[in-house]
Design a protein around this motif. Structure first.
Motif, PDB file in Angstrom:
ATOM      1  N   ARG A   1     -44.766   3.149 -12.337  1.00 14.24           N
ATOM      2  CA  ARG A   1     -44.629   1.687 -12.353  1.00 14.24           C
ATOM      3  C   ARG A   1     -45.349   1.097 -13.562  1.00 14.24           C
ATOM      4  NH1 ARG A   1     -41.165  -1.687 -10.657  1.00 14.24           N
ATOM      5  NH2 ARG A   1     -41.308  -1.179  -8.423  1.00 14.24           N
ATOM      6  N   PHE A   2     -46.541   1.603 -13.865  1.00  9.81           N
ATOM      7  CA  PHE A   2     -47.309   1.076 -14.987  1.00  9.81           C
ATOM      8  C   PHE A   2     -46.692   1.448 -16.334  1.00  9.81           C
ATOM      9  CE2 PHE A   2     -50.988   1.684 -17.994  1.00  9.81           C
ATOM     10  CZ  PHE A   2     -51.203   0.336 -18.246  1.00  9.81           C
ATOM     11  N   THR A   3     -46.294   2.699 -16.486  1.00 12.48           N
ATOM     12  CA  THR A   3     -45.857   3.160 -17.807  1.00 12.48           C
ATOM     13  C   THR A   3     -44.368   2.931 -18.070  1.00 12.48           C
ATOM     14  OG1 THR A   3     -45.557   5.420 -16.945  1.00 12.48           O
ATOM     15  CG2 THR A   3     -47.679   4.896 -17.991  1.00 12.48           C
ATOM     16  N   ARG A   4     -43.538   2.945 -17.002  1.00 15.92           N
ATOM     17  CA  ARG A   4     -42.085   2.813 -17.208  1.00 15.92           C
ATOM     18  C   ARG A   4     -41.461   1.708 -16.363  1.00 15.92           C
ATOM     19  NH1 ARG A   4     -42.756   8.307 -16.176  1.00 15.92           N
ATOM     20  NH2 ARG A   4     -41.556   8.200 -14.235  1.00 15.92           N
ATOM     21  N   ASN A   5     -42.284   1.022 -15.553  1.00 17.03           N
ATOM     22  CA  ASN A   5     -41.798   0.001 -14.611  1.00 17.03           C
ATOM     23  C   ASN A   5     -40.710   0.565 -13.700  1.00 17.03           C
ATOM     24  OD1 ASN A   5     -41.915  -2.519 -13.418  1.00 17.03           O
ATOM     25  ND2 ASN A   5     -40.311  -3.374 -14.721  1.00 17.03           N
ATOM     26  N   GLU A   6     -40.978   1.774 -13.193  1.00 16.89           N
ATOM     27  CA  GLU A   6     -40.031   2.429 -12.284  1.00 16.89           C
ATOM     28  C   GLU A   6     -40.736   2.766 -10.971  1.00 16.89           C
ATOM     29  OE1 GLU A   6     -37.536   4.769 -15.801  1.00 16.89           O
ATOM     30  OE2 GLU A   6     -38.572   5.927 -14.252  1.00 16.89           O
ATOM     31  N   PHE A   7     -39.943   2.811  -9.898  1.00 14.49           N
ATOM     32  CA  PHE A   7     -40.448   3.233  -8.589  1.00 14.49           C
ATOM     33  C   PHE A   7     -39.371   4.078  -7.940  1.00 14.49           C
ATOM     34  CE2 PHE A   7     -40.869   2.973  -4.015  1.00 14.49           C
ATOM     35  CZ  PHE A   7     -42.238   3.132  -3.811  1.00 14.49           C
ATOM     36  N   ASN A   8     -39.756   5.215  -7.366  1.00 15.87           N
ATOM     37  CA  ASN A   8     -38.785   6.109  -6.756  1.00 15.87           C
ATOM     38  C   ASN A   8     -39.191   6.396  -5.313  1.00 15.87           C
ATOM     39  OD1 ASN A   8     -36.920   8.022  -6.091  1.00 15.87           O
ATOM     40  ND2 ASN A   8     -37.723   9.619  -7.430  1.00 15.87           N
ATOM     41  N   LEU A   9     -38.432   5.870  -4.373  1.00 15.95           N
ATOM     42  CA  LEU A   9     -38.740   6.095  -2.951  1.00 15.95           C
ATOM     43  C   LEU A   9     -38.657   7.568  -2.577  1.00 15.95           C
ATOM     44  CD1 LEU A   9     -36.997   3.155  -1.055  1.00 15.95           C
ATOM     45  CD2 LEU A   9     -39.404   3.803  -0.910  1.00 15.95           C
ATOM     46  N   GLU A  10     -37.878   8.335  -3.334  1.00 14.14           N
ATOM     47  CA  GLU A  10     -37.675   9.753  -3.008  1.00 14.14           C
ATOM     48  C   GLU A  10     -38.598  10.669  -3.796  1.00 14.14           C
ATOM     49  OE1 GLU A  10     -35.517  10.516  -0.565  1.00 14.14           O
ATOM     50  OE2 GLU A  10     -35.289   8.344  -0.391  1.00 14.14           O
ATOM     51  N   SER A  11     -39.650  10.120  -4.391  1.00 10.75           N
ATOM     52  CA  SER A  11     -40.472  10.955  -5.281  1.00 10.75           C
ATOM     53  C   SER A  11     -41.096  12.114  -4.525  1.00 10.75           C
ATOM     54  CB  SER A  11     -41.564  10.120  -5.962  1.00 10.75           C
ATOM     55  OG  SER A  11     -42.440   9.583  -5.006  1.00 10.75           O
ATOM     56  N   LYS A  12     -41.058  13.280  -5.137  1.00 10.06           N
ATOM     57  CA  LYS A  12     -41.618  14.501  -4.547  1.00 10.06           C
ATOM     58  C   LYS A  12     -43.089  14.626  -4.928  1.00 10.06           C
ATOM     59  CE  LYS A  12     -37.447  16.038  -3.296  1.00 10.06           C
ATOM     60  NZ  LYS A  12     -36.640  14.884  -3.671  1.00 10.06           N
ATOM     61  N   SER A  13     -43.785  15.491  -4.215  1.00  3.24           N
ATOM     62  CA  SER A  13     -45.183  15.748  -4.572  1.00  3.24           C
ATOM     63  C   SER A  13     -45.252  16.331  -5.975  1.00  3.24           C
ATOM     64  CB  SER A  13     -45.803  16.746  -3.590  1.00  3.24           C
ATOM     65  OG  SER A  13     -45.982  16.155  -2.329  1.00  3.24           O
TER      66      SER A  13
END
Length: 218
Positions: free
Chosen positions: A32-44
């Protein structure tokens, strides 16, 4: 655009580390800080990854190199290399999972074992958008931060609340320490005490500079 510098042109490079239990949202705070992205499915996160972002602070270009690693116990062997050279840390817990807050003390001890005692640390209560599920109160987060002389902020990587503020505050506090050190080195020839372009800064400064709580969640 006035004052714009290409990505490889910066005055200071500061290494920050993200620490905290697995699943608290460290990787999403970073994206979110570096690319302004958020991924609900993000893996560990497996192993280590890092991203960079440059900010303008007091007319200087400060480049943050932010390291993110998995919170799982089986990746603990990387700690000393992971922490080496870090001048700032974001210690993250999930406001909806009290166990992640309970582990904050252990993460802080590990951080302090591997870094300079004057590292700038911000305690982050993430997932503040899930207010109906909150298990850790803002007051408890603030109280821990005050006891340990940390900065404190509640964030939401999902809706971007306070994410930029949290990283910017840590970087600004590091910059203040470095600038103060340069000035104290003596006004005659103070410029020569400034690090050369791109040099990574290790913070060595009076710890009292850091012993105050930063922004709150409001």
């Amino acid at each position: 655009m006035a004052g714009y510098k290409p990505d490889d042109d910066y005055d200071y490079l500061f290494k920050l580390v993200l620490i905290g239990d697995s699943g608290v949202g460290k990787s999403n705070l970073l994206s979110r800080f570096t690319r302004n992205e958020f991924n609900l499915e993000s893996k560990s996160t497996i192993g280590v990854e890092f991203a960079t972002k440059s900010l303008n602070i007091d007319g200087k270009v400060v480049k943050a190199q932010i390291w993110d690693t998995a919170g799982q116990e089986r990746y603990r062997a990387i700690t000393s290399a992971y922490y080496r050279g870090a001048v700032g840390a974001l210690l993250v817990y999930d406001v909806t999972r009290h166990a992640t807050f309970g582990n904050v003390g252990r993460w802080l001890r590990e951080l302090r074992e591997h870094t300079d005692p004057n590292i700038v640390v911000m305690l982050i209560g993430n997932k503040s958008d899930l207010r109906h599920l909150v298990a850790v109160s803002t007051e408890d987060g603030k109280a821990f931060a005050e006891k340990e002389s940390l900065y404190f902020m509640e964030t939401s990587a999902l809706d971007a609340t306070n994410v930029e503020n949290a990283f910017s505050e840590v970087l600004s506090q590091i910059y203040k320490i470095v600038s103060k050190r340069a000035v104290e080195a003596g006004s005659d020839g103070a410029a020569s005490t400034l690090p050369s372009k791109g040099e990574t800064i290790n913070v060595k400064e009076d710890a009292s500079v850091l012993k105050r709580i930063g922004c709150c969640s409001s």
